[in-house]
Design a protein around this motif. Structure first.
Motif, short mmCIF file in Angstrom:
data_model
loop_
_atom_site.label_atom_id
_atom_site.label_comp_id
_atom_site.label_asym_id
_atom_site.label_seq_id
_atom_site.Cartn_x
_atom_site.Cartn_y
_atom_site.Cartn_z
N VAL A 188 1.04 -1.25 -0.04
CA VAL A 188 0.00 0.16 0.21
C VAL A 188 1.02 1.64 0.06
O VAL A 188 0.70 1.75 -0.58
CB VAL A 188 -1.34 0.40 1.14
N VAL A 189 2.09 1.11 0.90
CA VAL A 189 2.54 2.52 0.87
C VAL A 189 4.07 2.18 -0.48
O VAL A 189 3.64 3.29 -1.38
CB VAL A 189 3.78 2.00 1.78
N GLY A 207 1.19 3.08 -3.16
CA GLY A 207 0.27 4.94 -2.80
C GLY A 207 1.41 5.72 -3.10
O GLY A 207 1.48 6.79 -4.07
N SER A 208 2.87 5.42 -3.10
CA SER A 208 3.61 6.82 -3.16
C SER A 208 4.09 6.69 -4.84
O SER A 208 4.14 7.81 -5.32
CB SER A 208 4.89 6.03 -3.01
N LEU A 209 3.80 5.59 -5.47
CA LEU A 209 4.14 5.97 -7.34
C LEU A 209 2.39 6.77 -7.59
O LEU A 209 2.58 7.10 -8.60
CB LEU A 209 4.02 3.92 -7.47
N LEU A 210 1.52 6.15 -7.38
CA LEU A 210 0.50 7.44 -7.40
C LEU A 210 0.99 8.54 -7.40
O LEU A 210 0.52 9.36 -8.38
CB LEU A 210 -0.54 6.47 -6.47
N ILE A 211 0.84 9.20 -5.89
CA ILE A 211 1.61 10.07 -6.21
C ILE A 211 2.74 10.61 -6.26
O ILE A 211 2.89 12.36 -7.11
CB ILE A 211 2.29 11.23 -4.17
N PHE A 212 3.30 10.17 -7.01
CA PHE A 212 4.43 10.33 -8.09
C PHE A 212 4.23 10.86 -9.28
O PHE A 212 5.06 11.63 -9.69
CB PHE A 212 5.94 9.12 -8.06
N PHE A 213 3.90 9.73 -9.67
CA PHE A 213 2.61 9.96 -10.72
C PHE A 213 2.11 11.05 -11.53
O PHE A 213 2.16 11.83 -12.59
CB PHE A 213 2.25 8.69 -11.87
N LYS A 270 0.92 13.54 -9.36
CA LYS A 270 2.14 15.02 -8.64
C LYS A 270 3.32 15.45 -8.91
O LYS A 270 3.29 16.37 -9.19
CB LYS A 270 2.16 15.38 -7.20
N VAL A 271 4.13 14.28 -9.63
CA VAL A 271 5.37 15.10 -9.81
C VAL A 271 5.84 15.13 -11.56
O VAL A 271 6.15 15.61 -12.30
CB VAL A 271 6.21 13.59 -8.78
N PHE A 286 -3.78 1.12 -7.62
CA PHE A 286 -3.83 2.94 -6.82
C PHE A 286 -3.56 2.95 -8.40
O PHE A 286 -4.02 4.56 -8.47
CB PHE A 286 -2.50 2.33 -6.18
#
Lengths: 288, 260
Positions: B109-110, B113-119, B121-122, B206
């Protein structure tokens, strides 16, 4: 010059893996660490570029989230203990009594896990439902007069966790027990050790690495679980992983979700470190 | 003798626990009950309904495409990394080995989830096949590295030297010597990670966005909208197929060991 070139070429083979890890594991983790210190903009669902410790304070110090983390630790611990207590007899039975059926019996432990995880959880949900099998049987036997509420209880979540990670406990235990020299056990029996004495003074010290590996394999994924509590606990029984999912996907409070994710990851890395220290090199090699 | 009995009962209890969800699912998929939760007579209705649904077929295709690409990319990256780790003295080798283990122990989940934010937002990469595959390779290739490393410990490395001495270039040596030698390890790794990718729900859910539905994500959607009887049928097929394939593989490999 040519020597330097040759030296660099040696690194070429591991480069794709290194780049993949940096771009798609380290960088995303770095991004959520960065986000975890930003202020959420609760109006737009975005972030304000202002440094803050608030998200960590909310995760660790304020009641509700702290409680969910404690519950997560409790559920993961209980899951690990139950897996060990149920898994050990099975592993021991396979090694000692399965004989020529050994391969098949080990196989039977692993095969259910090749079915999509989500689908197996859904099947457990069907069994636990108020019209499901457990309730129908109990009703028909006259043991209860109205269906029991099994779904959406901590017990249901724990059952799901035990079911999900049990094979990962059994396999390292089996591997360790299978590697034991039978003559050592016979010696203990000949010298008059009782069953429990044999277990405590001979078997356990010898299979310590397998136990540590099994504990890591069940405790760590239980800590990070989110689909099991989502399917079997609903909104009633939430674990830390559900907070991450909730904030990242539904609520849109990315800094808060990031802080929870960072705390959860830090906890797991710490536990792994301690476990590897305790279990020595053997456990590490078993994972590798 | 008595402890033997007790052990066997304990073993049977665990087997029943492990197998009952799959068995119950298959039985209920033939039940003529709209909710699919209890037995009300035999029917094939749900299977027919499920497989006349184009959504099921398209989700199955999506899952297959993603799993095949993931396996190919992961085996290439993993095999190359294993070769580099096995053959050369590299600075920071231990650190690299530990880092490769990380995706296997960090919570999905981490990572997802972090990949989702990375794709989102960044990097602003649109979510879909590409992002799902990127994520799947992260948690699949480490297994390839360790399975292929285990194989490398058992092959005859003088054959590689011989090939080079006889004038073969690196590409030829890989094609004619290294790949055939490593094939059992690479195939075992591929067989291991294919179901990981095919069955994955975390990363697909995600980082899949709205348009790309793998089979587990599609089933999850059905659960939400309560079309449960069809799910039993779809789920049963995917519960039983991998088990049959595995049993067959186990049977065949056993035949083989008898021959050798």
């Amino acid at each position: 010059m040519e020597k330097l070139y040759r030296k660099l070429v040696n690194y070429l083979y591991v480069m794709p893996a290194v780049i993949w890890l940096i771009l798609l594991l380290a960088a995303p983790l770095g991004v959520i660490i960065y986000y975890s210190f930003l202020t959420p903009d609760l109006v737009t669902g975005g972030v304000i570029n202002e440094f803050t410790f608030d998200n960590y304070e909310a995760t660790l110090a304020r009641g509700m989230y702290g409680l969910i983390f404690l519950k997560t630790l409790g559920l993961a611990t209980a899951t690990t203990v139950i897996c060990l207590l149920l898994g050990y007899p099975l592993a021991y039975w396979i090694v000692k009594y399965a004989g020529r059926w050994k391969t098949l019996t080990v196989f039977m432990v692993i095969t259910p896990s090749f079915t999509t995880y989500l689908i197996r959880l859904y099947a457990i949900r069907t069994i636990f439902q108020s019209q499901g099998i457990i309730n129908s049987v109990l009703l028909n036997l006259g043991l209860i007069s109205s269906p029991l509420q099994i779904l959406y209880t901590p017990g249901a979540v724990m059952a799901g966790l035990v079911y999900s990670w049990m094979p990962l406990m059994i396999l390292p235990l089996y591997a360790a027990l299978d590697g034991l020299d039978p003559s050592v056990l016979e010696a203990a029996e000949d010298l008059g050790a009782s069953g429990l004495q044999k277990l405590r003074t001979v078997i356990l010290p010898l299979i310590k690495g397998g136990i540590v590996a099994g504990i890591i394999f069940t405790f760590v994924p239980s800590l990070g679980a989110w689909l099991v509590p989502l399917m079997l606990g609903g909104a009633k029984v939430m674990m830390a992983g559900n907070l991450v999912q909730l904030h990242f996907l539904a609520a849109g409070n990315i800094p808060m979700g990031s802080a929870v994710a960072v705390v959860l990851t830090a906890m797991i890395v710490l536990i792994l470190y301690i476990a590897i220290k305790l279990g020595g090199k053997e456990a590490l090699e078993r994972i590798a | 003798m008595r402890s033997n009995r007790i052990l066997m009962v304990a073993a049977i209890v665990v087997y029943v626990l492990l197998w009952s969800p799959v068995v119950v699912l298959v039985v209920l998929s033939f039940s003529n009950n709209r909710l699919g939760v209890k037995w009300e007579g035999f029917t094939l209705r749900w299977y027919i309904e499920a497989f006349s649904s184009s959504a099921v077929i398209s989700a199955l295709r999506t899952s297959l495409i993603i799993a095949v690409v993931t396996v190919v990319v992961s085996t290439v990256i993993g095999t190359l990394a294993a070769y580099g780790l096995y053959k050369y003295k590299l600075r920071g080798k231990e650190f690299l080995r530990t880092s490769i283990l990380l995706p296997m122990v960090l919570p999905y989940v981490v990572m997802a989830g972090s990949l989702l934010i990375f794709f989102v937002k960044v990097t602003h990469i649109p979510l879909g096949y590409f992002t799902i595959i990127l994520g799947h390779v992260v948690f699949c290739f480490p297994a390839v590295v360790f399975v292929v490393l285990a194989r490398m410990a058992r092959i005859d490395w003088t054959l590689e030297e011989a090939s080079a001495d006889l004038g073969a270039d690196t590409a030829t040596t890989w094609r004619k010597v290294m790949l055939p030698l490593l094939a059992p390890g690479i195939l075992a790794a591929a067989a291991l990670i294919f179901p990981w990718s095919f069955n994955d729900f975390n990363f697909s859910y995600f980082t899949g966005g709205v348009g790309t539905q793998t089979l587990p994500v599609y089933v999850f959607g059905l659960l939400r909208y309560g079309d449960t009887a069809i799910i039993n049928a779809v789920a049963s097929l995917f519960a039983v197929l991998p088990i049959i394939i595995l049993l067959l593989m186990g049977f065949l490999s056993r035949q083989k060991t008898v021959v050798y």
